[in-house]
Design a protein around this motif. Structure first.
Motif, PDB file in Angstrom:
ATOM      1  N   ALA A 195       0.824  -1.221   0.000  1.00  0.00           N
ATOM      2  CA  ALA A 195       0.000   0.000   0.000  1.00  0.00           C
ATOM      3  C   ALA A 195       0.851   1.260   0.000  1.00  0.00           C
ATOM      4  O   ALA A 195       0.316   2.373  -0.049  1.00  0.00           O
ATOM      5  CB  ALA A 195      -0.923   0.001   1.217  1.00  0.00           C
ATOM      6  N   ILE A 196       2.159   1.101  -0.011  1.00  0.00           N
ATOM      7  CA  ILE A 196       3.035   2.270  -0.023  1.00  0.00           C
ATOM      8  C   ILE A 196       2.914   3.050  -1.333  1.00  0.00           C
ATOM      9  O   ILE A 196       3.326   4.220  -1.400  1.00  0.00           O
ATOM     10  CB  ILE A 196       4.509   1.864   0.228  1.00  0.00           C
ATOM     11  CG1 ILE A 196       5.317   3.074   0.729  1.00  0.00           C
ATOM     12  CG2 ILE A 196       5.129   1.242  -1.013  1.00  0.00           C
ATOM     13  CD1 ILE A 196       6.701   2.731   1.218  1.00  0.00           C
ATOM     14  N   VAL A 197       2.346   2.416  -2.349  1.00  0.00           N
ATOM     15  CA  VAL A 197       2.141   3.142  -3.613  1.00  0.00           C
ATOM     16  C   VAL A 197       1.238   4.353  -3.404  1.00  0.00           C
ATOM     17  O   VAL A 197       1.309   5.323  -4.166  1.00  0.00           O
ATOM     18  CB  VAL A 197       1.544   2.219  -4.692  1.00  0.00           C
ATOM     19  CG1 VAL A 197       2.524   1.110  -5.044  1.00  0.00           C
ATOM     20  CG2 VAL A 197       0.213   1.623  -4.235  1.00  0.00           C
ATOM     21  N   ASP A 198       0.420   4.297  -2.363  1.00  0.00           N
ATOM     22  CA  ASP A 198      -0.455   5.434  -2.045  1.00  0.00           C
ATOM     23  C   ASP A 198       0.192   6.413  -1.079  1.00  0.00           C
ATOM     24  O   ASP A 198      -0.395   7.443  -0.748  1.00  0.00           O
ATOM     25  CB  ASP A 198      -1.770   4.933  -1.423  1.00  0.00           C
ATOM     26  CG  ASP A 198      -2.550   4.038  -2.375  1.00  0.00           C
ATOM     27  OD1 ASP A 198      -2.548   4.333  -3.582  1.00  0.00           O
ATOM     28  OD2 ASP A 198      -3.138   3.051  -1.900  1.00  0.00           O
ATOM     29  N   HIS A 199       1.418   6.084  -0.623  1.00  0.00           N
ATOM     30  CA  HIS A 199       2.124   6.943   0.335  1.00  0.00           C
ATOM     31  C   HIS A 199       3.594   7.081  -0.072  1.00  0.00           C
ATOM     32  O   HIS A 199       4.507   6.670   0.657  1.00  0.00           O
ATOM     33  CB  HIS A 199       2.025   6.365   1.753  1.00  0.00           C
ATOM     34  CG  HIS A 199       0.623   6.157   2.228  1.00  0.00           C
ATOM     35  ND1 HIS A 199      -0.125   7.177   2.770  1.00  0.00           N
ATOM     36  CD2 HIS A 199      -0.171   5.043   2.220  1.00  0.00           C
ATOM     37  CE1 HIS A 199      -1.321   6.705   3.092  1.00  0.00           C
ATOM     38  NE2 HIS A 199      -1.378   5.434   2.763  1.00  0.00           N
ATOM     39  N   PRO A 200       3.857   7.649  -1.239  1.00  0.00           N
ATOM     40  CA  PRO A 200       5.248   7.757  -1.720  1.00  0.00           C
ATOM     41  C   PRO A 200       6.126   8.602  -0.816  1.00  0.00           C
ATOM     42  O   PRO A 200       7.361   8.498  -0.875  1.00  0.00           O
ATOM     43  CB  PRO A 200       5.081   8.404  -3.107  1.00  0.00           C
ATOM     44  CG  PRO A 200       3.769   9.128  -3.039  1.00  0.00           C
ATOM     45  CD  PRO A 200       2.891   8.277  -2.165  1.00  0.00           C
ATOM     46  N   GLU A 201       5.517   9.420   0.024  1.00  0.00           N
ATOM     47  CA  GLU A 201       6.322  10.266   0.912  1.00  0.00           C
ATOM     48  C   GLU A 201       7.116   9.437   1.917  1.00  0.00           C
ATOM     49  O   GLU A 201       8.138   9.907   2.452  1.00  0.00           O
ATOM     50  CB  GLU A 201       5.412  11.252   1.658  1.00  0.00           C
ATOM     51  CG  GLU A 201       4.515  10.657   2.737  1.00  0.00           C
ATOM     52  CD  GLU A 201       3.256  10.006   2.192  1.00  0.00           C
ATOM     53  OE1 GLU A 201       2.443   9.497   2.997  1.00  0.00           O
ATOM     54  OE2 GLU A 201       3.078   9.998   0.955  1.00  0.00           O
ATOM     55  N   LEU A 202       6.700   8.195   2.175  1.00  0.00           N
ATOM     56  CA  LEU A 202       7.410   7.362   3.146  1.00  0.00           C
ATOM     57  C   LEU A 202       8.797   6.979   2.632  1.00  0.00           C
ATOM     58  O   LEU A 202       9.779   7.021   3.370  1.00  0.00           O
ATOM     59  CB  LEU A 202       6.592   6.115   3.466  1.00  0.00           C
ATOM     60  CG  LEU A 202       5.275   6.369   4.205  1.00  0.00           C
ATOM     61  CD1 LEU A 202       4.479   5.077   4.337  1.00  0.00           C
ATOM     62  CD2 LEU A 202       5.535   6.977   5.577  1.00  0.00           C
TER      63      LEU A 202
END
Length: 312
Positions: free
Chosen positions: A98-105
């Motif tokens: 699901a990191i594709v929705d949170h690239p800032e991580l």
């Protein structure tokens, strides 16, 4: 890793490739286990293949498995379970995060700095940055999301590299089952975790030394952290697993019952703790002692509470 032989110390490369990390449980008295046979001695590392049997009154009654053994003096040894060549199957597709929705991580300063230090072979320097990056990931991603697991593994490896063996073992105990579920048992990340766990235990010196070390860590935890803190739960769960490996079955059931009782419901980590408690209950029931039966009954009540997950 022995850079010359390309194996997991003290085993050479070929013997490492044909086996997998294994944790030996301690046993005492007439009921326990014993190795029989001595064959296929390796010219490189000196290990030999032996068969382990469960024993009653020192008589073999059932086969546990086949292992490569390197004696280390007296009755002590280092062992790895011999595995058959894996049957070629369809390769598991890389899990989607699901990191594709949170690239800032992945773009955070903490994570980027951690990766720089790791690439420079500075795991001790990378560790605090991975720990900070993990806090941010777990705010928005599941604990068993592939992107979270990769950072969790780095934290465990960093603790091992800085000789924080007890807490490293606790992290590996938690993350390895999750890696198996998400990536599969033969994925490079899973194998890295299992081999690192073996390395940490070799440094500690066996289940009893591991249990003493973890008991001290848990004592320090409880002085400053609440019972439901993730670190406390992780360390206590590892203590319970070590107690089980020592043959202290009643203690293991009690320790793991308390962990599951204090852990949040419907959380991926709690699933790992529940599986450990189920294993301890199974061992206790097989032993058939009256006190064990009472403890197992209490543990089963904890496992069947209304808010507990039901997929294990």
């Amino acid at each position: 890793m022995d850079e010359e032989r390309r194996g997991v110390y003290p085993f050479c490369g070929p013997c490492t490739a044909g086996s997998e990390a294994w944790r030996a449980a301690e046993a005492a008295g007439p009921m326990g286990a014993r190795f029989y046979g001595h064959r296929d001695v390796c010219e490189n590392c000196g290990s030999s293949v032996r068969t382990l049997y469960n024993t009653v009154l020192w008589i073999p009654v059932s086969k546990v498995g086949t292992f490569r053994i390197v004696p280390t003096g007296g009755r002590s040894y280092v062992g790895r379970r011999v595995v058959d060549p894996p049957v070629r199957t369809v390769v598991r597709r890389e899990p989607v995060s699901a990191i594709v929705d949170h690239p800032e991580l992945d773009g955070s300063p903490e994570y980027k700095q951690a990766e720089v230090y790791w690439d420079e072979n500075e795991p001790g320097q990378a560790l605090p940055f991975y720990q900070a990056a993990l806090v941010e990931r777990e705010k928005v991603l599941a604990a068993d999301d592939p992107a979270t697991l990769r950072v969790r593994l780095r934290v465990a490896q960093g603790l091992l590299a800085t000789a924080n063996y007890g807490r490293a073992i606790a992290w590996f105990e938690l993350v390895t089952p999750q890696l198996v579920d998400v990536f599969g048992p033969h994925h490079e990340l899973t194998r890295a975790a299992t081999e690192a766990t073996t390395g940490a235990r070799l440094m500690v010196g066996g289940p009893r030394s591991e249990a003493r070390l973890l008991a001290d860590i848990v004592a320090a935890d409880t002085e400053s952290l609440p019972s439901g803190d993730p670190q406390v739960l992780r360390d206590r769960a590892a203590l319970g697993k070590a107690q089980l490996a020592c043959g202290d079955i009643s203690d293991a059931v009690e320790t793991l019952s308390a962990v599951v009782r204090d852990a949040p419901s419907a959380h991926p980590d709690t699933e790992v703790y529940r599986a450990a408690l189920i294993e301890a209950c199974t061992v206790a029931e097989a032993r058939g002692k009256k006190r064990d039966g009472r403890l197992v009954d209490t543990a089963r009540q904890v496992l069947s509470r209304a808010d507990a997950p039901t997929n294990r």
